[in-house]
Design a protein around this motif. Sequence first.
Motif, PDB file in Angstrom:
ATOM      1  N   ALA A 122       0.548  -1.003  -0.124  1.00  0.00           N
ATOM      2  CA  ALA A 122       0.022  -0.028   0.164  1.00  0.00           C
ATOM      3  C   ALA A 122       0.946   1.294  -0.114  1.00  0.00           C
ATOM      4  O   ALA A 122       1.887   1.245   0.757  1.00  0.00           O
ATOM      5  CB  ALA A 122      -0.836   0.093   1.225  1.00  0.00           C
ATOM      6  N   LEU A 123       0.752   2.280  -1.008  1.00  0.00           N
ATOM      7  CA  LEU A 123       1.390   3.175  -0.764  1.00  0.00           C
ATOM      8  C   LEU A 123       1.274   4.253   0.370  1.00  0.00           C
ATOM      9  O   LEU A 123       0.418   4.500   0.792  1.00  0.00           O
ATOM     10  CB  LEU A 123       0.959   4.225  -2.351  1.00  0.00           C
ATOM     11  N   ASP A 124       2.742   4.507   0.850  1.00  0.00           N
ATOM     12  CA  ASP A 124       2.898   5.592   1.830  1.00  0.00           C
ATOM     13  C   ASP A 124       4.042   6.334   1.497  1.00  0.00           C
ATOM     14  O   ASP A 124       5.255   5.861   1.517  1.00  0.00           O
ATOM     15  CB  ASP A 124       3.349   4.492   2.914  1.00  0.00           C
ATOM     16  N   LEU A 125       3.778   7.670   1.343  1.00  0.00           N
ATOM     17  CA  LEU A 125       4.948   8.618   0.871  1.00  0.00           C
ATOM     18  C   LEU A 125       5.108   9.561   2.159  1.00  0.00           C
ATOM     19  O   LEU A 125       5.559  10.505   1.840  1.00  0.00           O
ATOM     20  CB  LEU A 125       4.040   9.447  -0.146  1.00  0.00           C
ATOM     21  N   SER A 126       4.700   9.016   3.294  1.00  0.00           N
ATOM     22  CA  SER A 126       5.039  10.141   4.729  1.00  0.00           C
ATOM     23  C   SER A 126       6.504  10.186   4.422  1.00  0.00           C
ATOM     24  O   SER A 126       6.487  11.337   5.328  1.00  0.00           O
ATOM     25  CB  SER A 126       4.428   9.468   5.785  1.00  0.00           C
ATOM     26  N   GLY A 127       7.179   9.692   4.013  1.00  0.00           N
ATOM     27  CA  GLY A 127       8.757   9.881   4.294  1.00  0.00           C
ATOM     28  C   GLY A 127       9.312  10.492   3.328  1.00  0.00           C
ATOM     29  O   GLY A 127      10.387  11.093   3.289  1.00  0.00           O
ATOM     30  N   ILE A 128       8.540  11.348   2.314  1.00  0.00           N
ATOM     31  CA  ILE A 128       9.095  12.275   1.473  1.00  0.00           C
ATOM     32  C   ILE A 128       8.191  13.400   0.704  1.00  0.00           C
ATOM     33  O   ILE A 128       8.473  14.335   0.378  1.00  0.00           O
ATOM     34  CB  ILE A 128       9.616  11.148   0.265  1.00  0.00           C
ATOM     35  N   ALA A 129       6.702  13.110   1.091  1.00  0.00           N
ATOM     36  CA  ALA A 129       5.784  14.105   0.468  1.00  0.00           C
ATOM     37  C   ALA A 129       6.084  15.461   1.192  1.00  0.00           C
ATOM     38  O   ALA A 129       5.678  16.387   0.380  1.00  0.00           O
ATOM     39  CB  ALA A 129       4.410  13.439   0.354  1.00  0.00           C
ATOM     40  N   LYS A 130       6.348  15.623   2.477  1.00  0.00           N
ATOM     41  CA  LYS A 130       6.350  16.657   2.948  1.00  0.00           C
ATOM     42  C   LYS A 130       7.408  17.613   2.271  1.00  0.00           C
ATOM     43  O   LYS A 130       7.234  18.591   2.251  1.00  0.00           O
ATOM     44  CB  LYS A 130       6.313  16.688   4.430  1.00  0.00           C
ATOM     45  N   GLY A 131       8.529  16.975   2.200  1.00  0.00           N
ATOM     46  CA  GLY A 131       9.551  17.632   1.318  1.00  0.00           C
ATOM     47  C   GLY A 131       9.322  18.295   0.143  1.00  0.00           C
ATOM     48  O   GLY A 131       9.461  19.554  -0.386  1.00  0.00           O
ATOM     49  N   TYR A 132       8.565  17.206  -0.606  1.00  0.00           N
ATOM     50  CA  TYR A 132       7.991  17.714  -2.056  1.00  0.00           C
ATOM     51  C   TYR A 132       7.291  18.989  -1.873  1.00  0.00           C
ATOM     52  O   TYR A 132       6.957  19.771  -2.675  1.00  0.00           O
ATOM     53  CB  TYR A 132       7.238  16.703  -2.820  1.00  0.00           C
ATOM     54  N   GLY A 133       6.055  19.169  -1.039  1.00  0.00           N
ATOM     55  CA  GLY A 133       5.485  20.119  -0.627  1.00  0.00           C
ATOM     56  C   GLY A 133       6.262  21.516  -0.441  1.00  0.00           C
ATOM     57  O   GLY A 133       5.793  22.382  -1.055  1.00  0.00           O
ATOM     58  N   VAL A 134       7.411  21.135   0.182  1.00  0.00           N
ATOM     59  CA  VAL A 134       8.296  22.427   0.364  1.00  0.00           C
ATOM     60  C   VAL A 134       8.855  22.909  -1.145  1.00  0.00           C
ATOM     61  O   VAL A 134       8.611  24.178  -1.451  1.00  0.00           O
ATOM     62  CB  VAL A 134       9.395  22.069   1.246  1.00  0.00           C
ATOM     63  N   ASP A 135       8.991  21.866  -1.950  1.00  0.00           N
ATOM     64  CA  ASP A 135       9.631  22.304  -3.074  1.00  0.00           C
ATOM     65  C   ASP A 135       8.436  22.864  -4.114  1.00  0.00           C
ATOM     66  O   ASP A 135       8.874  23.784  -4.947  1.00  0.00           O
ATOM     67  CB  ASP A 135      10.097  20.961  -3.959  1.00  0.00           C
ATOM     68  N   LEU A 136       7.255  22.533  -3.963  1.00  0.00           N
ATOM     69  CA  LEU A 136       6.457  22.692  -4.856  1.00  0.00           C
ATOM     70  C   LEU A 136       5.898  24.223  -4.661  1.00  0.00           C
ATOM     71  O   LEU A 136       5.756  25.007  -5.419  1.00  0.00           O
ATOM     72  CB  LEU A 136       5.072  22.173  -4.873  1.00  0.00           C
ATOM     73  N   VAL A 137       5.980  24.820  -3.255  1.00  0.00           N
ATOM     74  CA  VAL A 137       5.835  25.955  -2.932  1.00  0.00           C
ATOM     75  C   VAL A 137       6.981  26.901  -3.483  1.00  0.00           C
ATOM     76  O   VAL A 137       6.599  28.044  -3.842  1.00  0.00           O
ATOM     77  CB  VAL A 137       5.625  26.109  -1.389  1.00  0.00           C
ATOM     78  N   ALA A 138       8.174  26.505  -3.081  1.00  0.00           N
ATOM     79  CA  ALA A 138       9.296  27.105  -3.744  1.00  0.00           C
ATOM     80  C   ALA A 138       9.508  27.546  -5.179  1.00  0.00           C
ATOM     81  O   ALA A 138       9.649  28.519  -5.522  1.00  0.00           O
ATOM     82  CB  ALA A 138      10.518  26.218  -3.142  1.00  0.00           C
ATOM     83  N   GLU A 139       8.840  26.495  -5.960  1.00  0.00           N
ATOM     84  CA  GLU A 139       9.084  26.655  -7.299  1.00  0.00           C
ATOM     85  C   GLU A 139       8.039  27.738  -7.602  1.00  0.00           C
ATOM     86  O   GLU A 139       8.347  28.384  -8.715  1.00  0.00           O
ATOM     87  CB  GLU A 139       8.975  25.301  -8.203  1.00  0.00           C
ATOM     88  N   TRP A 140       6.677  27.629  -7.071  1.00  0.00           N
ATOM     89  CA  TRP A 140       6.130  28.711  -7.347  1.00  0.00           C
ATOM     90  C   TRP A 140       6.596  30.066  -6.921  1.00  0.00           C
ATOM     91  O   TRP A 140       6.321  31.144  -7.856  1.00  0.00           O
ATOM     92  CB  TRP A 140       4.713  28.491  -6.603  1.00  0.00           C
ATOM     93  N   LEU A 141       7.150  30.124  -5.815  1.00  0.00           N
ATOM     94  CA  LEU A 141       7.816  31.384  -5.494  1.00  0.00           C
ATOM     95  C   LEU A 141       9.040  31.754  -6.383  1.00  0.00           C
ATOM     96  O   LEU A 141       8.595  33.023  -6.988  1.00  0.00           O
ATOM     97  CB  LEU A 141       8.265  31.552  -4.146  1.00  0.00           C
TER      98      LEU A 141
END
Length: 315
Positions: A153-172
């Motif tokens: 079962a897919l579990d991305l809790s060890g990496i998704a939060k960091g991706y969220g930071v990058d997604l916001v940073a790229e928008w900025l």
Amino acid sequence: MIPRALTPAAFAGRGARARIESFSGETMGTSWSLHAVSPPAATARRVQAALDLVVAQMSQWEAESDLSRFNRAAPGEWHEVPGELACVVEAAREIARESGGAFNAGLGRLTDAWGFGGAGPVGQIPEGDDVLASRTIDFDPATRRIRRTGGAALDLSGIAKGYGVDLVAEWLLGNGVRHFLLEVGGELRGEGIRPDGQPWWVDVEMPPSSSIAPWRIALHDLSVATSGNYRRGFVADGRHYSHSFDPATGRPIVNGVSSVTVLHRQCMMADGWATALTVLGAEAAIALADGQELAACVVAGDREYLSHGWRAMLH
């Protein structure tokens, strides 16, 4: 600690009179904050929207997220997923491959059984879980499709939060904000410098049981993520069980590592690698970090292990 190179573009659009504006909110069961130099008016709303998108696609706790619906679907079937989710799955598989399986995004059934997933806490050791079941998540990058084996079962809790930071940073960055410090639940990314010419200084979180002094890092075009076994867990029969799992055994780790901090250009990769290195044990983690040219710091008790990349930033 200071990055080895200062990007000339860091000084573009910056002035001593430029203002720093601060924003904050909640996401992924934690908080986010942003300190940005001369941001546009819609910044707070767009930051929240980007983080909401990550939750809508990758949350184990949202029943209608893309991840949750994938985990409820029949195993063995291919499912097309959004681009952002596909990006994180691809990065997770890369780290899994390079770490020899220390990172595994298919452990969702295990994390649920031990009380660390969307099903909520259990407070006791699970019985009858098949730790040898296949936990494979297949990914076809050409079609952005994923499928799982019956034990996965897919579990991305060890990496998704960091991706969220990058997604916001790229928008900025895409909207002309060149100087900012962004944090989501302890994972940080700093770009550019402050109006006074100083970098964005941050202190690395150390385990509360450790007497080691925290590192202070200049986050200039750099991200930092820490995986700490002291953050989440439960006690059963007088023993503490960590939320970090060894994919080889299907059980919480017992290798003495209390925290791992990784520096990387991408917060997603810092986050994922910190998770992977935690599983390996201190010496093996540093050996792998050196092989991958990662700046990493491993804390085990009152002993600290530093990779070559980390030491290079001390000079």
